[in-house]
Design an enzyme around this catalytic site. Structure first.
Site, short mmCIF file in Angstrom:
data_model
loop_
_atom_site.label_atom_id
_atom_site.label_comp_id
_atom_site.label_asym_id
_atom_site.label_seq_id
_atom_site.Cartn_x
_atom_site.Cartn_y
_atom_site.Cartn_z
N ASN A 187 -9.56 20.50 5.24
CA ASN A 187 -8.83 21.45 6.21
C ASN A 187 -7.33 21.69 5.51
O ASN A 187 -6.33 20.69 5.52
CB ASN A 187 -8.41 20.99 7.63
CG ASN A 187 -7.69 21.54 8.70
OD1 ASN A 187 -7.25 22.65 8.53
ND2 ASN A 187 -7.78 21.11 9.92
N ARG A 243 -12.45 24.48 6.84
CA ARG A 243 -12.00 25.17 8.23
C ARG A 243 -11.24 26.25 7.91
O ARG A 243 -10.39 26.15 7.31
CB ARG A 243 -11.07 24.10 9.03
CG ARG A 243 -10.73 24.65 10.29
CD ARG A 243 -9.55 23.89 10.79
NE ARG A 243 -9.14 24.66 12.28
CZ ARG A 243 -8.00 24.55 12.61
NH1 ARG A 243 -6.88 23.85 11.99
NH2 ARG A 243 -7.70 25.01 13.84
N HIS A 246 -10.11 27.39 18.52
CA HIS A 246 -10.75 26.13 18.81
C HIS A 246 -12.29 26.25 18.73
O HIS A 246 -12.94 25.22 19.52
CB HIS A 246 -10.24 25.51 20.03
CG HIS A 246 -8.73 25.23 19.93
ND1 HIS A 246 -7.78 25.36 20.82
CD2 HIS A 246 -7.96 24.69 18.89
CE1 HIS A 246 -6.83 24.90 20.47
NE2 HIS A 246 -6.80 24.59 19.39
N ARG A 264 4.35 26.58 22.57
CA ARG A 264 3.84 27.62 22.84
C ARG A 264 3.95 28.17 24.28
O ARG A 264 3.49 27.45 24.89
CB ARG A 264 2.67 28.16 22.32
CG ARG A 264 2.47 28.28 20.68
CD ARG A 264 1.02 28.48 20.08
NE ARG A 264 0.87 27.69 19.12
CZ ARG A 264 -0.53 27.15 18.73
NH1 ARG A 264 -1.56 27.68 19.35
NH2 ARG A 264 -0.74 26.24 17.85
N GLU A 272 -14.40 18.35 15.08
CA GLU A 272 -14.51 19.46 14.33
C GLU A 272 -14.84 19.44 12.95
O GLU A 272 -15.93 19.92 12.57
CB GLU A 272 -13.15 20.28 14.15
CG GLU A 272 -12.79 20.68 15.76
CD GLU A 272 -11.38 20.91 16.10
OE1 GLU A 272 -10.60 19.73 16.20
OE2 GLU A 272 -10.73 22.16 16.18
#
Ligand code: ADP
Length: 404
Positions: A7, A91, A180, A241, A385
């Site tokens: 990643n 990823r 996601h 956010r 993941e």
């Protein structure tokens, strides 16, 4: 087969080394602060002492070289030779509309990832640097890419189009993509197994609640709608956010505060969410602690965060005309019983009856947190993941082996 999962971020590379036969993690680690004076390398391998060093690492290729050196190190490593790595899986956050599934890296795939830089300026350039670093250090190894957006490519137009002039979709591909996806897909499969029912018959809302937060309506195993949009800014309130807001606020604030595009983007991505409402706390552990100490702003931030999640779950139950289970995952979803309770409290009308003791139990792993016989279940499912990336990479490597 041994698969390396990567990643790559703009200044970091996280990695996990998998033995695919047993699906075990042989080693994991990260290089942080790439390109700065002192990069930090941390590494741990099964049955070996932990490794940590601070050194100068100027770019992603040097970082990957350091990683491969450690993976074969006699004291800290897990491999006798680097050629034992047969495939690398990456990823990639944004696959746009080009990639409904994982693919083997080719020149065309790299070009497509590059074309999507505009839609994911913080992520895709870094992922491509990771791919190029592997090409430089492990030139003979097959590489695959697994996209965060891929799972959501099943959304119908009613979910993914915005009600703005269609020319913007045609010219600039402005639409909902969702993120996601690897996590939402993984936990929905695990949820079906835990419930002992076929995924194809289930109506699930999966809630990935980490620093970034998104929830997905998973109808019969497919993403039907999801809260993040063209970018990961839309939807739920997050650590820093804003999530949903009236779009007019953007131009109004720019005019009133004389902000540039960059400044308003930075405000909404880095200085909003829990951080803004609590007055400086973006981490849910700190929010809960401050709230328990009587901090009113932390309590307001927590309440807004939970309230918005509840609204989305209700909306998605309506979108699917029913609900079988709500799934909680990622840092906050897996570890905060207070948040899960606050979200589930207002869902009794749907038939979700939370079992407070189960919810607060320190048990880890996959579990039900509703009362026996609750018509709608709530589940906690730790996400993984990296395992999905490793599995997809393994599958693509096997297929390629068969084809050649
Ligand atoms: P990312 O989105 O970066 O992958 P994670 O899924 O690791 O993030 O989630 C990070 C979030 O999880 C942080 O806000 C952190 O506070 C929260 N978290 C981790 N452990 C706990 C806990 N025990 N209680 C509440 N929140 C937690």
């Amino acid at each position: 087969m041994i698969v390396l999962v990567i990643n790559a971020g703009s200044s970091s590379i996280k990695y996990q080394l998998y033995q695919m036969k047993s699906e075990t993690v042989l080693a994991r680690g990260r290089v942080e602060r790439i390109g700065m004076d002192s990069a930090i390398v941390t590494h741990e391998a099964e049955g070996k002492p932990e490794f940590r060093e601070v050194c100068e690492i100027l770019d992603h290729t040097s970082a990957l070289k350091r990683i491969t050196d450690i993976l074969v190190h006699p004291e800290y490593g897990s491999l006798s030779h680097i050629s034992e790595i047969e495939a690398v899986g990456h990823r990639v956050v944004h696959g746009g509309e080009s990639f409904p599934e994982s693919v083997v890296v080719t020149t065309e795939v790299k070009q497509e990832i590059r074309k999507l830089f505009d839609l994911a300026p913080l992520h895709n350039p870094a992922h491509l640097m990771g791919i190029l670093a592997v090409e430089a250090i492990l030139p003979d190894v097959m590489q695959a890419v697994v996209f965060d957006t891929a799972f959501h490519q099943t959304m119908p137009k009613t979910s993914y189009l915005y009600a703005i002039p269609n020319i913007l979709y045609k010219r600039h591909k402005i639409r909902r993509y969702g993120f996601h996806g690897t996590s939402h897909m993984y936990v929905s499969h695990q949820a079906a197994a835990l419930l002992g029912r076929p995924l194809e018959s289930l109506k699930l809302v999966t809630c990935h609640i980490g620093n970034g937060v998104s929830c997905t309506a998973v109808l019969n195993g497919k993403s039907y709608d999801t809260s993040m949009g063209m970018t990961p800014l839309e939807g739920l309130m997050m650590g820093t956010r804003s999530g949903d807001l009236d779009p007019a606020i953007v131009s109004y604030t720019m005019a009133k505060e004389e902000l540039s595009i960059n400044e308003v983007n930075s405000m909404l991505n880095k200085h909003s969410g829990l951080y803004a409402v609590s007055g400086g706390l973006a981490d849910m552990r700190e929010i809960v602690e401050a709230m328990n100490d009587g901090d009113k702003n932390a309590k307001l931030a927590f309440d807004m965060y939970a309230y918005r999640l509840r609204k989305y779950i209700g909306a998605y139950a309506a979108a699917m005309n029913g609900l079988d289970a709500v799934v909680f995952t990622a840092g906050v979803g897996e570890n905060s019983p207070q948040l899960r309770e606050a979200v589930c409290e207002g869902l009794t009308f749907l038939g979700l009856r939370l079992d407070r003791e189960r919810n607060r139990s320190p048990e880890r792993g996959e579990r039900r947190i509703t009362e026996d016989g609750s018509p709608v279940e709530a589940l906690v499912i730790p996400t993984n993941e990296e395992l999905v990336i490793a599995r997809d990479t393994y599958r693509l490597a096997l297929n390629r082996g068969k084809g050649s």
